[in-house]
Design a protein around this motif. Structure first.
Motif, PDB file in Angstrom:
ATOM      1  N   GLY A  93       0.959   8.575   2.946  1.00  0.00           N
ATOM      2  CA  GLY A  93       1.057   9.777   1.700  1.00  0.00           C
ATOM      3  C   GLY A  93       1.353  11.123   2.312  1.00  0.00           C
ATOM      4  N   TRP A  94       0.818  11.392   3.388  1.00  0.00           N
ATOM      5  CA  TRP A  94       0.913  12.814   4.216  1.00  0.00           C
ATOM      6  C   TRP A  94       2.130  12.940   4.813  1.00  0.00           C
ATOM      7  CZ3 TRP A  94      -4.404  11.976   6.976  1.00  0.00           C
ATOM      8  CH2 TRP A  94      -5.507  12.689   6.056  1.00  0.00           C
ATOM      9  N   ALA A  95       2.745  11.965   5.145  1.00  0.00           N
ATOM     10  CA  ALA A  95       4.107  11.828   5.783  1.00  0.00           C
ATOM     11  C   ALA A  95       5.046  12.057   4.853  1.00  0.00           C
ATOM     12  CB  ALA A  95       4.219  10.569   6.661  1.00  0.00           C
ATOM     13  N   TYR A  96       5.028  11.218   3.723  1.00  0.00           N
ATOM     14  CA  TYR A  96       5.821  11.174   2.594  1.00  0.00           C
ATOM     15  C   TYR A  96       5.986  12.672   2.042  1.00  0.00           C
ATOM     16  CZ  TYR A  96       8.216  10.028  -1.738  1.00  0.00           C
ATOM     17  OH  TYR A  96       8.876  10.446  -2.839  1.00  0.00           O
ATOM     18  N   MET A  97       4.871  13.274   1.997  1.00  0.00           N
ATOM     19  CA  MET A  97       5.121  14.424   1.261  1.00  0.00           C
ATOM     20  C   MET A  97       5.541  15.643   2.218  1.00  0.00           C
ATOM     21  SD  MET A  97       1.246  14.961  -0.930  1.00  0.00           S
ATOM     22  CE  MET A  97       0.542  14.635   0.419  1.00  0.00           C
ATOM     23  N   ALA A  98       5.299  15.490   3.273  1.00  0.00           N
ATOM     24  CA  ALA A  98       5.967  16.567   4.349  1.00  0.00           C
ATOM     25  C   ALA A  98       7.373  16.020   4.646  1.00  0.00           C
ATOM     26  CB  ALA A  98       5.373  16.318   5.810  1.00  0.00           C
ATOM     27  N   LEU A  99       7.835  14.872   4.671  1.00  0.00           N
ATOM     28  CA  LEU A  99       9.361  14.575   4.778  1.00  0.00           C
ATOM     29  C   LEU A  99      10.020  14.911   3.410  1.00  0.00           C
ATOM     30  CD1 LEU A  99       8.780  11.159   6.676  1.00  0.00           C
ATOM     31  CD2 LEU A  99       9.802  13.226   7.414  1.00  0.00           C
ATOM     32  N   GLN A 100       9.393  14.625   2.451  1.00  0.00           N
ATOM     33  CA  GLN A 100      10.175  15.186   0.957  1.00  0.00           C
ATOM     34  C   GLN A 100      10.553  16.388   1.116  1.00  0.00           C
ATOM     35  OE1 GLN A 100       7.493  14.019  -2.141  1.00  0.00           O
ATOM     36  NE2 GLN A 100       9.281  13.200  -3.339  1.00  0.00           N
ATOM     37  N   LYS A 101       9.856  17.290   1.846  1.00  0.00           N
ATOM     38  CA  LYS A 101      10.362  18.681   1.694  1.00  0.00           C
ATOM     39  C   LYS A 101      11.412  18.894   2.798  1.00  0.00           C
ATOM     40  CE  LYS A 101       5.640  20.046   0.509  1.00  0.00           C
ATOM     41  NZ  LYS A 101       4.300  20.640   1.077  1.00  0.00           N
ATOM     42  N   ARG A 102      11.691  18.182   3.756  1.00  0.00           N
ATOM     43  CA  ARG A 102      12.652  18.344   4.560  1.00  0.00           C
ATOM     44  C   ARG A 102      13.921  17.441   4.729  1.00  0.00           C
ATOM     45  NH1 ARG A 102       7.625  19.316   6.960  1.00  0.00           N
ATOM     46  NH2 ARG A 102       7.424  20.988   8.119  1.00  0.00           N
ATOM     47  N   ILE A 103      13.554  16.323   4.127  1.00  0.00           N
ATOM     48  CA  ILE A 103      14.695  15.519   3.903  1.00  0.00           C
ATOM     49  C   ILE A 103      15.097  15.291   2.416  1.00  0.00           C
ATOM     50  CG2 ILE A 103      15.531  12.993   4.635  1.00  0.00           C
ATOM     51  CD1 ILE A 103      13.348  12.785   6.655  1.00  0.00           C
ATOM     52  N   LYS A 104      16.330  15.253   2.338  1.00  0.00           N
ATOM     53  CA  LYS A 104      16.860  15.324   0.745  1.00  0.00           C
ATOM     54  C   LYS A 104      17.104  13.633   0.371  1.00  0.00           C
ATOM     55  CE  LYS A 104      17.922  19.553   0.792  1.00  0.00           C
ATOM     56  NZ  LYS A 104      16.849  20.379   0.250  1.00  0.00           N
ATOM     57  N   ARG A 105      17.110  12.720   1.247  1.00  0.00           N
ATOM     58  CA  ARG A 105      17.158  11.545   0.703  1.00  0.00           C
ATOM     59  C   ARG A 105      15.582  10.750   0.803  1.00  0.00           C
ATOM     60  NH1 ARG A 105      20.519   8.132   4.449  1.00  0.00           N
ATOM     61  NH2 ARG A 105      19.844   6.828   3.117  1.00  0.00           N
ATOM     62  N   GLN A 106      15.333  10.545  -0.481  1.00  0.00           N
ATOM     63  CA  GLN A 106      13.959   9.800  -0.733  1.00  0.00           C
ATOM     64  C   GLN A 106      13.937   8.682   0.061  1.00  0.00           C
ATOM     65  OE1 GLN A 106      13.417   8.542  -4.761  1.00  0.00           O
ATOM     66  NE2 GLN A 106      11.031   8.642  -4.408  1.00  0.00           N
ATOM     67  N   SER A 107      14.865   7.761   0.031  1.00  0.00           N
ATOM     68  CA  SER A 107      14.833   6.352   0.928  1.00  0.00           C
ATOM     69  C   SER A 107      14.205   6.727   2.320  1.00  0.00           C
ATOM     70  CB  SER A 107      15.913   5.674   0.685  1.00  0.00           C
ATOM     71  OG  SER A 107      17.172   6.304   1.291  1.00  0.00           O
ATOM     72  N   LEU A 108      14.771   7.609   3.020  1.00  0.00           N
ATOM     73  CA  LEU A 108      14.771   8.022   4.321  1.00  0.00           C
ATOM     74  C   LEU A 108      13.109   8.381   4.409  1.00  0.00           C
ATOM     75  CD1 LEU A 108      15.613   7.977   7.087  1.00  0.00           C
ATOM     76  CD2 LEU A 108      16.594  10.295   6.829  1.00  0.00           C
ATOM     77  N   VAL A 149       0.881  -1.144  -0.128  1.00  0.00           N
ATOM     78  CA  VAL A 149      -0.196   0.105  -0.035  1.00  0.00           C
ATOM     79  C   VAL A 149       0.734   1.296  -0.050  1.00  0.00           C
ATOM     80  CG1 VAL A 149      -1.844   1.357   1.207  1.00  0.00           C
ATOM     81  CG2 VAL A 149      -1.794  -1.077   1.252  1.00  0.00           C
ATOM     82  N   VAL A 150       1.923   1.136   0.722  1.00  0.00           N
ATOM     83  CA  VAL A 150       2.822   2.509   0.764  1.00  0.00           C
ATOM     84  C   VAL A 150       3.549   2.606  -0.632  1.00  0.00           C
ATOM     85  CG1 VAL A 150       4.504   3.617   2.121  1.00  0.00           C
ATOM     86  CG2 VAL A 150       2.988   2.370   3.320  1.00  0.00           C
ATOM     87  N   ILE A 151       3.995   1.645  -0.980  1.00  0.00           N
ATOM     88  CA  ILE A 151       4.707   1.666  -2.384  1.00  0.00           C
ATOM     89  C   ILE A 151       3.839   2.353  -3.484  1.00  0.00           C
ATOM     90  CG2 ILE A 151       5.517   0.288  -4.206  1.00  0.00           C
ATOM     91  CD1 ILE A 151       6.677  -1.673  -2.400  1.00  0.00           C
ATOM     92  N   ALA A 152       2.389   1.832  -3.223  1.00  0.00           N
ATOM     93  CA  ALA A 152       1.480   2.343  -4.343  1.00  0.00           C
ATOM     94  C   ALA A 152       1.472   3.717  -3.991  1.00  0.00           C
ATOM     95  CB  ALA A 152       0.127   1.476  -4.171  1.00  0.00           C
ATOM     96  N   THR A 153       1.254   4.398  -2.896  1.00  0.00           N
ATOM     97  CA  THR A 153       1.141   5.679  -2.193  1.00  0.00           C
ATOM     98  C   THR A 153       2.239   6.391  -2.808  1.00  0.00           C
ATOM     99  OG1 THR A 153      -0.263   4.978  -0.422  1.00  0.00           O
ATOM    100  CG2 THR A 153       0.779   7.379  -0.361  1.00  0.00           C
ATOM    101  N   VAL A 154       3.480   6.196  -2.493  1.00  0.00           N
ATOM    102  CA  VAL A 154       4.530   6.703  -3.066  1.00  0.00           C
ATOM    103  C   VAL A 154       4.547   6.785  -4.613  1.00  0.00           C
ATOM    104  CG1 VAL A 154       7.169   6.765  -3.198  1.00  0.00           C
ATOM    105  CG2 VAL A 154       6.088   6.325  -1.203  1.00  0.00           C
ATOM    106  N   LEU A 155       4.382   5.922  -5.321  1.00  0.00           N
ATOM    107  CA  LEU A 155       4.257   6.047  -6.753  1.00  0.00           C
ATOM    108  C   LEU A 155       3.158   6.637  -7.445  1.00  0.00           C
ATOM    109  CD1 LEU A 155       5.721   2.332  -7.463  1.00  0.00           C
ATOM    110  CD2 LEU A 155       6.912   4.478  -7.355  1.00  0.00           C
ATOM    111  N   LEU A 156       1.936   6.437  -6.861  1.00  0.00           N
ATOM    112  CA  LEU A 156       0.827   7.076  -7.490  1.00  0.00           C
ATOM    113  C   LEU A 156       0.038   8.142  -6.863  1.00  0.00           C
ATOM    114  CD1 LEU A 156      -1.058   3.491  -7.973  1.00  0.00           C
ATOM    115  CD2 LEU A 156       0.524   4.880  -9.611  1.00  0.00           C
ATOM    116  N   GLY A 157       0.437   8.254  -5.691  1.00  0.00           N
ATOM    117  CA  GLY A 157      -0.055   9.532  -4.576  1.00  0.00           C
ATOM    118  C   GLY A 157      -1.030   8.800  -3.735  1.00  0.00           C
ATOM    119  N   THR A 158      -1.168   9.900  -2.858  1.00  0.00           N
ATOM    120  CA  THR A 158      -1.973   9.673  -1.650  1.00  0.00           C
ATOM    121  C   THR A 158      -3.265   8.947  -1.878  1.00  0.00           C
ATOM    122  OG1 THR A 158      -0.879  11.436  -0.231  1.00  0.00           O
ATOM    123  CG2 THR A 158      -2.681  10.585   0.692  1.00  0.00           C
ATOM    124  N   VAL A 159      -4.299   9.762  -2.744  1.00  0.00           N
ATOM    125  CA  VAL A 159      -5.510   8.993  -2.888  1.00  0.00           C
ATOM    126  C   VAL A 159      -5.462   7.768  -3.509  1.00  0.00           C
ATOM    127  CG1 VAL A 159      -7.641   9.448  -4.288  1.00  0.00           C
ATOM    128  CG2 VAL A 159      -6.545  11.357  -3.407  1.00  0.00           C
TER     129      VAL A 159
END
Length: 183
Positions: free
Chosen positions: A90-105, A32-42
């Motif tokens: 999805g919300w966490a990933y979007m918020a973290l992407q702005k603050r953390i440079k490493r996508q994997s983290l 589910v999280v892989i789908a969220t990262v690749l396709l979006g939160t909705v």
């Protein structure tokens, strides 16, 4: 494609649930999280919802445990937490992407939060909806229900979150790079 993967994971033994003794480690939140990262939160929430609906239907026709026939027939317990995996991750990933440079983290943290969301909501909702029935349904002293559910968080929830936090970025990050290159 992700719906097909979820159907396979819920239908074929050892693909979505890894039995370890009396426990069953659920690895579907990672999907589910892989789908969220690749396709979006909705879309992630929809994929999670599909898993929830399958869980709900299986509780009637092919339950995974005796407990499933009791608790997963309630769609609030079987569907809602699965939808929330996609939303929280999805919300966490979007918020973290702005603050953390490493996508994997960012993906790893989102996966851990998504997995824990599922565990905490399922067990919390079981407690809320079934605590009055616990003595009859589970042959558990009511005073022991909450410690029992907390024990499940430790024995199932934490390993599931660790699995999601490790495996999800190993799959999602390379796939997201491939998708970006093709667009």
């Amino acid at each position: 494609m992700f719906i097909a993967i979820i159907i396979l994971q819920t239908s074929i033994p050892l693909i979505g649930y890894i039995p370890i003794g009396p426990l069953s480690i659920t690895i579907i939140p990672a999907t589910v999280v892989i789908a969220t990262v690749l396709l979006g939160t909705v879309d992630g929430a929809i994929i999670g919802g599909v898993w929830g609906v399958i869980t709900f239907i299986r509780a009637y026709i092919w339950p995974t445990s005796p407990l499933a026939t009791i608790v997963f027939v309630n769609p609030i317990v079987s569907v809602f937490p699965r939808i929330m995996i996609g939303l929280v991750a999805g919300w966490a990933y979007m918020a973290l992407q702005k603050r953390i440079k490493r996508q994997s983290l960012s993906v790893s943290i989102a996966a851990i939060l998504g997995s824990l969301t599922n565990t905490i909501l399922v067990l919390g909702l079981i407690y809320v909806f079934y605590k009055a029935k616990a003595p009859q349904l589970y042959q558990i002293n009511m005073e022991k229900l909450l410690p029992y559910l907390i024990g499940v968080v430790g024995t199932n929830g934490i390993p599931e979150a660790i699995f999601s936090g490790v495996v999800t970025p190993l799959i999602a990050v390379p796939l997201s790079r491939v998708i970006k290159r093709r667009t």
